[in-house]
Write a protein that holds these residues in place. Structure first.
Motif, PDB file in Angstrom:
ATOM      1  N   LYS A 110     -14.474  76.260 -51.149  1.00  0.00           N
ATOM      2  CA  LYS A 110     -14.329  75.760 -49.780  1.00  0.00           C
ATOM      3  C   LYS A 110     -15.575  76.093 -48.952  1.00  0.00           C
ATOM      4  O   LYS A 110     -16.067  77.220 -48.964  1.00  0.00           O
ATOM      5  N   ARG A 111     -16.053  75.079 -48.222  1.00  0.00           N
ATOM      6  CA  ARG A 111     -17.178  75.308 -47.317  1.00  0.00           C
ATOM      7  C   ARG A 111     -16.696  75.555 -45.905  1.00  0.00           C
ATOM      8  O   ARG A 111     -17.422  76.059 -45.067  1.00  0.00           O
ATOM      9  N   TYR A 112     -15.467  75.134 -45.641  1.00  0.00           N
ATOM     10  CA  TYR A 112     -14.905  75.241 -44.291  1.00  0.00           C
ATOM     11  C   TYR A 112     -13.771  76.255 -44.275  1.00  0.00           C
ATOM     12  O   TYR A 112     -13.130  76.504 -45.286  1.00  0.00           O
ATOM     13  N   LEU A 113     -13.522  76.814 -43.095  1.00  0.00           N
ATOM     14  CA  LEU A 113     -12.343  77.664 -42.917  1.00  0.00           C
ATOM     15  C   LEU A 113     -11.142  76.765 -42.634  1.00  0.00           C
ATOM     16  O   LEU A 113     -10.609  76.725 -41.529  1.00  0.00           O
ATOM     17  N   ASP A 114     -10.778  75.994 -43.646  1.00  0.00           N
ATOM     18  CA  ASP A 114      -9.646  75.071 -43.526  1.00  0.00           C
ATOM     19  C   ASP A 114      -8.385  75.835 -43.937  1.00  0.00           C
ATOM     20  O   ASP A 114      -7.908  75.734 -45.055  1.00  0.00           O
ATOM     21  N   ILE A 115      -7.895  76.646 -42.994  1.00  0.00           N
ATOM     22  CA  ILE A 115      -6.811  77.586 -43.286  1.00  0.00           C
ATOM     23  C   ILE A 115      -5.531  77.131 -42.593  1.00  0.00           C
ATOM     24  O   ILE A 115      -5.524  76.872 -41.387  1.00  0.00           O
ATOM     25  N   TYR A 182     -11.075  62.705 -43.144  1.00  0.00           N
ATOM     26  CA  TYR A 182     -10.289  61.526 -43.529  1.00  0.00           C
ATOM     27  C   TYR A 182     -11.194  60.298 -43.667  1.00  0.00           C
ATOM     28  O   TYR A 182     -11.013  59.475 -44.566  1.00  0.00           O
ATOM     29  N   ARG A 183     -12.172  60.195 -42.779  1.00  0.00           N
ATOM     30  CA  ARG A 183     -13.090  59.042 -42.864  1.00  0.00           C
ATOM     31  C   ARG A 183     -13.933  59.110 -44.129  1.00  0.00           C
ATOM     32  O   ARG A 183     -14.174  58.088 -44.784  1.00  0.00           O
ATOM     33  N   LYS A 184     -14.382  60.309 -44.468  1.00  0.00           N
ATOM     34  CA  LYS A 184     -15.140  60.475 -45.721  1.00  0.00           C
ATOM     35  C   LYS A 184     -14.276  60.062 -46.910  1.00  0.00           C
ATOM     36  O   LYS A 184     -14.745  59.392 -47.830  1.00  0.00           O
ATOM     37  N   ALA A 185     -13.016  60.483 -46.887  1.00  0.00           N
ATOM     38  CA  ALA A 185     -12.092  60.183 -47.987  1.00  0.00           C
ATOM     39  C   ALA A 185     -11.844  58.686 -48.096  1.00  0.00           C
ATOM     40  O   ALA A 185     -11.788  58.129 -49.199  1.00  0.00           O
ATOM     41  N   GLY A 211     -15.945  70.516 -51.603  1.00  0.00           N
ATOM     42  CA  GLY A 211     -15.943  71.588 -50.617  1.00  0.00           C
ATOM     43  C   GLY A 211     -14.723  71.610 -49.726  1.00  0.00           C
ATOM     44  O   GLY A 211     -14.576  72.490 -48.886  1.00  0.00           O
ATOM     45  N   VAL A 212     -13.844  70.633 -49.904  1.00  0.00           N
ATOM     46  CA  VAL A 212     -12.632  70.557 -49.074  1.00  0.00           C
ATOM     47  C   VAL A 212     -11.390  70.552 -49.957  1.00  0.00           C
ATOM     48  O   VAL A 212     -10.452  71.308 -49.753  1.00  0.00           O
ATOM     49  N   GLY A 213     -11.411  69.689 -50.971  1.00  0.00           N
ATOM     50  CA  GLY A 213     -10.277  69.585 -51.886  1.00  0.00           C
ATOM     51  C   GLY A 213      -9.626  68.221 -51.812  1.00  0.00           C
ATOM     52  O   GLY A 213     -10.237  67.241 -51.363  1.00  0.00           O
ATOM     53  N   LEU A 214      -8.367  68.130 -52.261  1.00  0.00           N
ATOM     54  CA  LEU A 214      -7.642  66.866 -52.271  1.00  0.00           C
ATOM     55  C   LEU A 214      -7.177  66.508 -50.855  1.00  0.00           C
ATOM     56  O   LEU A 214      -6.533  67.305 -50.181  1.00  0.00           O
ATOM     57  N   ILE A 215      -7.504  65.296 -50.430  1.00  0.00           N
ATOM     58  CA  ILE A 215      -7.129  64.803 -49.102  1.00  0.00           C
ATOM     59  C   ILE A 215      -6.108  63.686 -49.276  1.00  0.00           C
ATOM     60  O   ILE A 215      -6.379  62.687 -49.951  1.00  0.00           O
ATOM     61  N   ILE A 217      -4.949  60.778 -48.192  1.00  0.00           N
ATOM     62  CA  ILE A 217      -5.261  59.684 -47.265  1.00  0.00           C
ATOM     63  C   ILE A 217      -4.093  58.710 -47.144  1.00  0.00           C
ATOM     64  O   ILE A 217      -3.969  58.025 -46.137  1.00  0.00           O
ATOM     65  N   GLY A 218      -3.226  58.679 -48.161  1.00  0.00           N
ATOM     66  CA  GLY A 218      -2.054  57.798 -48.094  1.00  0.00           C
ATOM     67  C   GLY A 218      -1.162  58.164 -46.933  1.00  0.00           C
ATOM     68  O   GLY A 218      -0.760  57.318 -46.134  1.00  0.00           O
ATOM     69  N   ALA A 219      -0.871  59.484 -46.815  1.00  0.00           N
ATOM     70  CA  ALA A 219      -0.031  59.963 -45.713  1.00  0.00           C
ATOM     71  C   ALA A 219      -0.725  59.730 -44.378  1.00  0.00           C
ATOM     72  O   ALA A 219      -0.083  59.360 -43.390  1.00  0.00           O
ATOM     73  N   LYS A 220      -2.047  59.944 -44.337  1.00  0.00           N
ATOM     74  CA  LYS A 220      -2.819  59.752 -43.091  1.00  0.00           C
ATOM     75  C   LYS A 220      -2.740  58.305 -42.628  1.00  0.00           C
ATOM     76  O   LYS A 220      -2.488  58.035 -41.447  1.00  0.00           O
ATOM     77  N   ILE A 221      -2.959  57.366 -43.552  1.00  0.00           N
ATOM     78  CA  ILE A 221      -2.901  55.938 -43.217  1.00  0.00           C
ATOM     79  C   ILE A 221      -1.530  55.588 -42.652  1.00  0.00           C
ATOM     80  O   ILE A 221      -1.400  54.866 -41.659  1.00  0.00           O
ATOM     81  N   SER A 222      -0.477  56.122 -43.293  1.00  0.00           N
ATOM     82  CA  SER A 222       0.897  55.852 -42.849  1.00  0.00           C
ATOM     83  C   SER A 222       1.126  56.349 -41.422  1.00  0.00           C
ATOM     84  O   SER A 222       1.709  55.643 -40.590  1.00  0.00           O
ATOM     85  N   VAL A 223       0.646  57.580 -41.140  1.00  0.00           N
ATOM     86  CA  VAL A 223       0.821  58.160 -39.789  1.00  0.00           C
ATOM     87  C   VAL A 223       0.049  57.354 -38.755  1.00  0.00           C
ATOM     88  O   VAL A 223       0.555  57.072 -37.666  1.00  0.00           O
TER      89      VAL A 223
END
Length: 447
Positions: A110-115, A182-185, A211-215, A217-223
């Motif tokens: 991980k490159r980010y503190l995505d906690i 999400y845009r990158k994904a 550096g982030v992991g699995l995103i 995007i299916g759930a994001k698009i739905s929301v």
């Protein structure tokens, strides 16, 4: 109670607290912590620790404290040996940083503190640190500072604290960071699917971002779709913020399908129209349930399943019922599919087609008084194609035999009286074996 006696009681209580918390190296005691001392009662050591820290801090600043006496060297030495945290804020900062560094060791990719907010880290001699909450508070303080405000009663972050967190990969504006990820994904998904012109993404679709992991995007698009649709109705989706004009434009440019149901309907209609072009001799939508049509920029569309679902919805509508979560068909949909040659009642249509085939067979065999049809006999009907009348006759006979002999068919499989009467009128041979035996007997007698 003398000062000396009070001090002795507090020390007894602190020693007891340490016995109760052998895993703690520090006197990390809540301000409301109380210890029961035999013969004395509940001793509020939490408040005592807080007072001691306050007095110590004033002494370090050389300020006179009229309310509390100065701490003696002996007191300072004793409490220090017990693990007193004299500067609690500095200690908290130290613990926070240790927890961050440990989390990073556990997540080197991980490159980010995505906690996550519920993330906890165990530190030896301290216990579980709710790192997710601390990160969230840190962001809240920082964002409030950018607006010249305070985050509740929390102190503002120092320049050094901000620099340290930034170096560790702190995401100060989490919403903006999430949007960026999400845009990158989505752009990566488009690279992986160059044949797609729409963001037709499964709700479980995930993309791996370095550096982030699995995103997801299916759930994001739905929301995002839900938020957009509610915005059109001047409503909100839970606690989600409305989409900005820039977001709507960006997702539209990427091929977002804002109204997925309307888009699906459009694609199915394109596929059905293409099927009709490929089958100009057909006047009915007599489509196999596994039939698929390739639509440019979309892929294979299973129109067979779609036709089957639409029929079920229509039939249930006639009974004032619903099919699962499917919406009822609109008047416009019913008209359109009818114009394309939709067979709404497929069983009734099949019966009609087989009856037409039986009549056609009789025209071709005027010398036959009976429906003496070979199992492989077929009849070609205009606008429908080749009908295997022989197989149909055989199945009718099997049904009739079971119906008369065992009466074990469900109501859906029973031959109606009207069906039996019609096929009788055409000269149906229900018991073909018996018919053949009788026929052989007549031939033998003639000889």
């Amino acid at each position: 109670m003398t000062e000396k006696y009070k001090e002795e009681v507090y020390r007894q209580a602190i020693i007891k607290w340490k016995e109760n918390n052998p895993d703690k190296k520090y006197l990390d005691i809540s301000c409301q912590e109380k210890i029961d001392i035999k013969g004395i009662g509940l001793v509020n050591i939490g408040r005592r620790i807080s007072e001691l820290r306050y007095v110590y801090k004033k002494q370090q600043l050389g300020q006179v404290n009229s309310r509390n006496k100065h701490l003696t060297k002996e007191q300072i030495a004793w409490y220090t040996e017990q693990g007193m945290i004299w500067d609690y804020e500095a200690w908290q900062e130290e613990v926070y940083r240790k927890a961050i560094l440990k989390w990073k060791e556990q997540h080197p990719e991980k490159r980010y503190l995505d906690i996550k907010k519920k993330e906890q880290i165990e530190l030896e001699g301290i216990g579980l640190i709710n790192l997710g909450v601390l990160i969230s508070i840190r962001r809240g303080i920082y964002n409030a500072m950018q607006q010249g405000k305070k985050y509740y009663t929390c102190k503002t972050l120092t320049r050094e604290q901000i620099s340290w967190d930034t170096e560790q990969g702190m995401i100060w504006d989490y919403e903006a960071w999430q949007e960026e990820i999400y845009r990158k994904a989505i752009l990566k998904w488009k690279e992986n699917n160059p044949d797609k012109k729409y963001l037709d993404i499964n709700c479980r679709e995930k993309i791996d971002i370095e550096g982030v992991g699995l995103i997801n995007i299916g759930a994001k698009i739905s929301v995002i779709r839900q938020i957009y649709q509610k915005q059109q109705e001047a409503k909100r989706v839970g606690t989600n913020k409305p989409l900005t004009r820039e977001q709507i434009i960006w997702y539209t440019e990427q091929g977002m399908i804002w109204d997925y149901e309307a888009w699906q309907e459009e694609i199915y209609r394109q596929a059905i129209t293409k099927w009709k072009e490929n089958n100009p001799d057909k006047k009915y939508l007599d489509i196999n349930c596994q039939q698929k049509i390739d639509v440019e920029g979309v892929g294979l569309i299973n129109i067979g399943t779609r036709i089957s679902v639409i029929r079920r919805i229509y039939q249930k509508q006639q009974e004032a019922k619903r099919v699962g979560t499917n919406k009822p068909l609109t008047r416009e949909q019913i008209i359109w599919y009818t114009e394309q040659g939709m067979i709404w009642d497929y069983e009734a249509w099949q019966e009609k087609v087989y009856q037409e085939a039986a009549i056609e067979w009789k025209k071709l065999h005027p010398e036959k008084a009976y429906l003496d049809i070979n199992y492989n006999d077929s009849i070609k009907l205009a606008g429908i194609g080749t009908i295997n009348i022989g197989t149909k006759i055989n199945r009718l006979r099997e049904k009739y035999k079971l119906q008369k002999k065992e009466n074990n068919l469900t109501s859906a499989k029973l031959l109606t009286d009207e069906q039996i009467a019609w096929w009788n009128s055409q000269g149906m041979i229900w018991d073909y074996k018996k018919y053949q035996e009788g026929r052989k007997g007549k031939i033998y007698q003639k000889k």
